[in-house]
Scaffold this active site. Sequence first.
Site, PDB file in Angstrom:
ATOM      1  N   ILE A   1     -40.162  84.663 -30.055  1.00 44.41           N
ATOM      2  CA  ILE A   1     -39.411  83.758 -30.934  1.00 44.41           C
ATOM      3  C   ILE A   1     -40.210  83.340 -32.173  1.00 44.41           C
ATOM      4  CG2 ILE A   1     -37.998  82.953 -28.996  1.00 44.41           C
ATOM      5  CD1 ILE A   1     -39.434  80.195 -29.315  1.00 44.41           C
TER       6      ILE A   1
ATOM      7  N   SER B   1     -37.032  68.305 -22.862  1.00 41.71           N
ATOM      8  CA  SER B   1     -37.868  67.583 -21.902  1.00 41.71           C
ATOM      9  C   SER B   1     -37.534  66.105 -21.911  1.00 41.71           C
ATOM     10  CB  SER B   1     -39.340  67.769 -22.276  1.00 41.71           C
ATOM     11  OG  SER B   1     -40.156  66.874 -21.545  1.00 41.71           O
TER      12      SER B   1
ATOM     13  N   TYR C   1     -46.115  67.476 -28.604  1.00 38.79           N
ATOM     14  CA  TYR C   1     -45.129  68.067 -27.699  1.00 38.79           C
ATOM     15  C   TYR C   1     -43.866  67.209 -27.671  1.00 38.79           C
ATOM     16  CZ  TYR C   1     -43.034  69.991 -23.448  1.00 38.79           C
ATOM     17  OH  TYR C   1     -42.169  70.566 -22.554  1.00 38.79           O
TER      18      TYR C   1
ATOM     19  N   LYS D   1     -39.970  68.218 -28.941  1.00 37.88           N
ATOM     20  CA  LYS D   1     -38.804  68.181 -28.055  1.00 37.88           C
ATOM     21  C   LYS D   1     -37.765  67.149 -28.523  1.00 37.88           C
ATOM     22  CE  LYS D   1     -40.002  71.414 -25.084  1.00 37.88           C
ATOM     23  NZ  LYS D   1     -39.234  72.674 -24.947  1.00 37.88           N
TER      24      LYS D   1
END
Length: 275
Positions: free
Chosen positions: A62, A138, A192, A196
Amino acid sequence: MSTKVVVVTGSNKGIGFAIVRGLCKQFHGDVYLTSRDVGRGQAAMESLASEGLKPLFHQLDINDLNSITTAAAFFKKKYGGVDILINNAGIAFKVADTATFGTQAEVTLKTNFFATRDMLTHFMPLIKAGGRVVNVSSFVSSRTLNQCSPELQQRFRSEDITEDELVGLMQRFVEKAKSGEHNQDGWPDTAYGVSKTGLTTLSMILARRLSKERPNDGILLNACCPGWVRTDMAGPKAPKTPDEGAVTPMYLALIPAGATEPHGKFVSEKEVYPW
């Protein structure tokens, strides 16, 4: 009837691998295991074959736009489109990693937000009527949202935020992280989490666009949390097995034909979670 097809990104191991395994047992059609590394993908295929399962394989990185467009062209030519897309590929730095926060922000958002967005840009036009799109996000996205400044929270929750505005906010986070000014700019200390938060918000934006541009096609698009799963990424202390982590993504992928919801939601443990 043309053969139905499902594509799972980042599925040579972990949750993605478990999703492919589960779909091979439950989905009537072709299930594509994809990975950036062909060797690792083939090893995963052999592992599933030893269980009597028969997924198909296509290389897909990706982070490589050429790989995305090549795969998109393949699925358009062979199947006339895609019935189910599960965007599972993602990365996370280990807590002990010594890379600077700016580097972690740039690298993490490159894959989890920008590359996943590239997948959606090229694959959304291929999603067939009655299709399902699942973005594996998440619960950290929800927690991170609540740690952002009120101004940022308002934009991420807004019904009128555009994809361009969201992209600008994600770029702004990376720039501020690199200059060490992200806290002053209203962002928390989690690359992170921000990646998300961006992915969940993007899911809501694209779902609204689908409802507006393809109202009669019955496509459902959602973001979900698989839970804290024992994988190379999350480590050995996590409580869930990969198969347990695959439950909610598979539930969203296999919502029966004719259903109108959930759509544009954040789903955890098969339940819609407030955003």
